[in-house]
Design a protein around this motif. Structure first.
Motif, PDB file in Angstrom:
ATOM      1  N   VAL A 251       0.852  -1.196   0.000  1.00 40.76           N
ATOM      2  CA  VAL A 251       0.000   0.000   0.000  1.00 40.76           C
ATOM      3  C   VAL A 251       0.883   1.241   0.000  1.00 40.76           C
ATOM      4  N   ALA A 252       0.568   2.189  -0.868  1.00 43.34           N
ATOM      5  CA  ALA A 252       1.345   3.424  -0.963  1.00 43.34           C
ATOM      6  C   ALA A 252       0.430   4.557  -1.417  1.00 43.34           C
ATOM      7  N   VAL A 253       0.882   5.782  -1.216  1.00 42.81           N
ATOM      8  CA  VAL A 253       0.131   6.935  -1.698  1.00 42.81           C
ATOM      9  C   VAL A 253       0.279   7.067  -3.215  1.00 42.81           C
TER      10      VAL A 253
ATOM     11  N   LEU B 230      -1.976  -3.277 -10.309  1.00 39.07           N
ATOM     12  CA  LEU B 230      -2.110  -1.938  -9.744  1.00 39.07           C
ATOM     13  C   LEU B 230      -3.584  -1.609  -9.584  1.00 39.07           C
ATOM     14  N   PHE B 231      -3.938  -1.152  -8.396  1.00 37.73           N
ATOM     15  CA  PHE B 231      -5.325  -0.787  -8.089  1.00 37.73           C
ATOM     16  C   PHE B 231      -5.304   0.568  -7.398  1.00 37.73           C
ATOM     17  N   THR B 232      -6.274   1.422  -7.725  1.00 38.50           N
ATOM     18  CA  THR B 232      -6.320   2.773  -7.165  1.00 38.50           C
ATOM     19  C   THR B 232      -7.617   3.006  -6.399  1.00 38.50           C
ATOM     20  N   ALA B 233      -7.487   3.570  -5.198  1.00 35.70           N
ATOM     21  CA  ALA B 233      -8.637   4.050  -4.417  1.00 35.70           C
ATOM     22  C   ALA B 233      -8.339   5.502  -4.074  1.00 35.70           C
ATOM     23  N   HIS B 234      -8.990   6.427  -4.755  1.00 35.09           N
ATOM     24  CA  HIS B 234      -8.642   7.845  -4.629  1.00 35.09           C
ATOM     25  C   HIS B 234      -9.762   8.621  -3.930  1.00 35.09           C
TER      26      HIS B 234
ATOM     27  N   GLY C 169       4.094 -10.895  -8.662  1.00 32.00           N
ATOM     28  CA  GLY C 169       2.814 -11.524  -8.347  1.00 32.00           C
ATOM     29  C   GLY C 169       2.021 -10.771  -7.294  1.00 32.00           C
ATOM     30  N   GLY C 170       2.533  -9.613  -6.880  1.00 34.24           N
ATOM     31  CA  GLY C 170       1.858  -8.832  -5.851  1.00 34.24           C
ATOM     32  C   GLY C 170       1.002  -7.718  -6.425  1.00 34.24           C
ATOM     33  N   LEU C 171       0.206  -7.126  -5.561  1.00 34.79           N
ATOM     34  CA  LEU C 171      -0.666  -6.008  -5.913  1.00 34.79           C
ATOM     35  C   LEU C 171      -0.151  -4.738  -5.262  1.00 34.79           C
ATOM     36  N   LEU C 172      -0.100  -3.660  -6.028  1.00 32.82           N
ATOM     37  CA  LEU C 172       0.172  -2.339  -5.483  1.00 32.82           C
ATOM     38  C   LEU C 172      -1.157  -1.604  -5.360  1.00 32.82           C
TER      39      LEU C 172
ATOM     40  N   LEU D  55      -7.521  -5.011   4.568  1.00 33.94           N
ATOM     41  CA  LEU D  55      -7.180  -6.278   3.926  1.00 33.94           C
ATOM     42  C   LEU D  55      -6.685  -7.314   4.922  1.00 33.94           C
ATOM     43  N   ARG D  56      -5.950  -6.898   5.934  1.00 35.71           N
ATOM     44  CA  ARG D  56      -5.494  -7.860   6.950  1.00 35.71           C
ATOM     45  C   ARG D  56      -6.666  -8.475   7.693  1.00 35.71           C
ATOM     46  N   SER D  57      -7.668  -7.665   7.988  1.00 35.60           N
ATOM     47  CA  SER D  57      -8.824  -8.204   8.716  1.00 35.60           C
ATOM     48  C   SER D  57      -9.639  -9.154   7.853  1.00 35.60           C
ATOM     49  N   ARG D  58      -9.618  -8.972   6.542  1.00 33.52           N
ATOM     50  CA  ARG D  58     -10.382  -9.837   5.642  1.00 33.52           C
ATOM     51  C   ARG D  58      -9.640 -11.135   5.349  1.00 33.52           C
ATOM     52  N   PHE D  59      -8.325 -11.052   5.098  1.00 33.91           N
ATOM     53  CA  PHE D  59      -7.599 -12.228   4.607  1.00 33.91           C
ATOM     54  C   PHE D  59      -6.612 -12.800   5.615  1.00 33.91           C
ATOM     55  N   GLU D  60      -6.343 -12.074   6.687  1.00 32.04           N
ATOM     56  CA  GLU D  60      -5.456 -12.533   7.766  1.00 32.04           C
ATOM     57  C   GLU D  60      -4.129 -13.032   7.182  1.00 32.04           C
ATOM     58  N   ALA D  61      -3.681 -14.218   7.613  1.00 29.83           N
ATOM     59  CA  ALA D  61      -2.360 -14.707   7.210  1.00 29.83           C
ATOM     60  C   ALA D  61      -2.303 -15.173   5.758  1.00 29.83           C
ATOM     61  N   ALA D  62      -3.462 -15.315   5.113  1.00 31.19           N
ATOM     62  CA  ALA D  62      -3.489 -15.807   3.734  1.00 31.19           C
ATOM     63  C   ALA D  62      -2.921 -14.792   2.748  1.00 31.19           C
ATOM     64  N   LEU D  63      -2.823 -13.518   3.161  1.00 34.62           N
ATOM     65  CA  LEU D  63      -2.364 -12.488   2.233  1.00 34.62           C
ATOM     66  C   LEU D  63      -1.480 -11.488   2.978  1.00 34.62           C
ATOM     67  N   PRO D  64      -0.171 -11.564   2.789  1.00 34.71           N
ATOM     68  CA  PRO D  64       0.720 -10.576   3.426  1.00 34.71           C
ATOM     69  C   PRO D  64       0.433  -9.169   2.891  1.00 34.71           C
ATOM     70  N   VAL D  65       0.304  -8.218   3.812  1.00 39.69           N
ATOM     71  CA  VAL D  65       0.020  -6.833   3.448  1.00 39.69           C
ATOM     72  C   VAL D  65       1.014  -5.932   4.173  1.00 39.69           C
ATOM     73  N   ARG D  66       1.670  -5.049   3.440  1.00 42.48           N
ATOM     74  CA  ARG D  66       2.615  -4.125   4.050  1.00 42.48           C
ATOM     75  C   ARG D  66       2.413  -2.721   3.489  1.00 42.48           C
ATOM     76  N   VAL D  67       2.849  -1.736   4.270  1.00 43.17           N
ATOM     77  CA  VAL D  67       2.803  -0.339   3.848  1.00 43.17           C
ATOM     78  C   VAL D  67       4.188   0.066   3.376  1.00 43.17           C
ATOM     79  N   CYS D  68       4.262   0.639   2.198  1.00 44.25           N
ATOM     80  CA  CYS D  68       5.532   1.139   1.660  1.00 44.25           C
ATOM     81  C   CYS D  68       5.879   2.452   2.355  1.00 44.25           C
ATOM     82  N   THR D  69       7.059   2.523   2.922  1.00 42.27           N
ATOM     83  CA  THR D  69       7.457   3.711   3.678  1.00 42.27           C
ATOM     84  C   THR D  69       8.275   4.704   2.859  1.00 42.27           C
ATOM     85  N   ILE D  70       8.446   4.454   1.572  1.00 40.05           N
ATOM     86  CA  ILE D  70       9.166   5.399   0.724  1.00 40.05           C
ATOM     87  C   ILE D  70       8.404   6.721   0.673  1.00 40.05           C
ATOM     88  N   ARG D  71       9.106   7.814   0.924  1.00 36.17           N
ATOM     89  CA  ARG D  71       8.470   9.123   0.855  1.00 36.17           C
ATOM     90  C   ARG D  71       8.347   9.523  -0.606  1.00 36.17           C
ATOM     91  N   THR D  72       7.108   9.596  -1.089  1.00 30.62           N
ATOM     92  CA  THR D  72       6.879   9.971  -2.488  1.00 30.62           C
ATOM     93  C   THR D  72       6.454  11.427  -2.621  1.00 30.62           C
TER      94      THR D  72
END
Length: 382
Positions: A43-45, A95-99, A58-61, A348-365
């Protein structure tokens, strides 16, 4: 458990309904096959080359800002955005966008900002209201004919509320009329005041059925000139919309609140700047993640002491300060929206728990990357 991209899209659309997006916006799936399995979510801005590099194959941004917001006529790999799309596709990344749908959702971007600042959310700064699509009909009819007229308008599409049909409300009263020359009254006679026991009944109906309901009511009604009213219903505001209003656990001076904002949000060269009396006690605050110029008037009338947002321009801020005592706290656009990343990851963590690793990208954009520590309190000269 295999998680498909379609499963993730379903979860995101529930949390951030596409219907909440502004008409000019571009949200949803940018590239990827909904039937493919997804191994991870980042997940990123913003979708930038550096961020994409952190997305495993194979991952989703999941990005807040659209990569392809303006109209494009090419995604050739020789263009910056086209090259990014090609890199994603070649490595099986999506790539998926929620704006603006994430801006207005509840909870959404401004809820995440309020939470980061330690605010207890109490309301929406600019609530969304759905387009009015219901009428309320009020019909007056002789008591003995009321059931037949109601049944006619029900058949024409009136009286539906949720999973219920034939919904109405009635009260009895006395109707009065005086027929004049040329009238053909069904009850009474020309030149004589007539008083009739009547029912007043109310039903709702879709606005699109207005013509059908009117025709059915007239056909079933015994009067030559039925008495009725049609009210276009305005839906109540929802908990969705732009911006939030929250309160602090205890009041604090504006200078301390500005320090709170600076400590709560990631550091940027833009920093945090404020316009207002440093000693102003702050207890209620309006916030809007992202550019908030358009909500200055709403903030001024929201019974708050401060408004936190991004990208405030000189002239609107100056005009606001002349007309309102509400202090302005301006932060970097990226910093104001970064707290949403953890919120979306939590969905996403609450929906898929351990089945789907989810992380936040900390790169300052944030595009601004060079700053100067100079500061002036407004009392000096250049």
């Amino acid at each position: 458990m295999t998680v498909r991209l379609a499963d993730v899209i379903e979860a995101l659309d529930e949390a951030y309904p596409p219907s909440l997006a502004q008409s000019w916006d571009s949200v949803g799936l940018v590239c990827g096959d909904p039937d493919d399995a997804v191994d991870s979510v980042t997940v990123a801005v913003d979708a930038t080359p550096a961020v994409v590099d952190e997305v495993p194959e194979g991952g989703l941004l999941l990005a807040h800002h659209p990569l392809l917001l303006r109209g494009v006529d090419t995604v050739a790999a020789s263009t910056p955005k086209g090259a990014l799309v090609h890199r994603l596709i070649r490595t099986g990344r999506s790539l998926f966008t929620a704006h603006t749908n994430a801006d207005s959702a509840a909870p959404g971007v401004s809820d995440a900002l309020a939470d980061a600042l330690g605010l207890i959310v109490e309301g929406v700064l600019e609530p969304l209201t759905a387009a009015g699509d219901l009428d309320k009909w009020v019909v007056y009819v002789p008591r003995e004919n009321a059931e037949a007229v109601q049944e006619a308008v029900f058949e024409a599409g009136a009286g539906h509320i949720g999973d219920y049909s034939h919904c109405s409300w009635s009260v009895s009263g006395i109707g009065q009329f005086l027929p004049h020359e040329g009238a053909s009254p069904a009850i009474g006679s020309v030149g004589t005041v007539e008083r009739v026991a009547e029912d007043r009944f109310e039903v709702v109906a879709p606005a699109r059925a207005r013509g059908a309901v009117l025709a059915a009511m007239r056909a079933a009604h015994p009067y030559e000139e039925p008495a009725f009213d049609i009210f276009a219903l305005v839906p109540p505001p929802s908990d969705a919309g732009l911006g939030r209003i929250g309160r602090l656990a205890r009041p604090e001076p504006l200078r301390d609140f500005v320090s709170r904002v600076g400590a709560a949000l990631p550091r940027t060269s833009w920093g945090v700047r404020a316009a207002g009396d440093p000693d102003l006690p702050v207890s209620r605050v309006a916030v809007c993640g992202g550019a908030g110029d358009s909500l200055l008037a709403a903030a001024a009338g929201a019974d708050v002491q401060a408004y936190v947002t991004a990208d405030l321009r000189h002239h609107p801020a100056d005009e606001h300060r002349r007309a309102s005592a509400v202090a302005l706290v301006d932060v970097a656009h990226w910093a104001s929206e970064f707290p949403w990343c953890e919120q979306a990851a939590g969905v996403l963590r609450s929906r898929f728990e351990a089945a789907l690793p989810v992380r936040v990208c900390t790169i300052r954009t944030d595009p601004w990357n060079v700053g100067h520590p100079g500061y002036d309190d407004g009392g000096g000269r250049p």
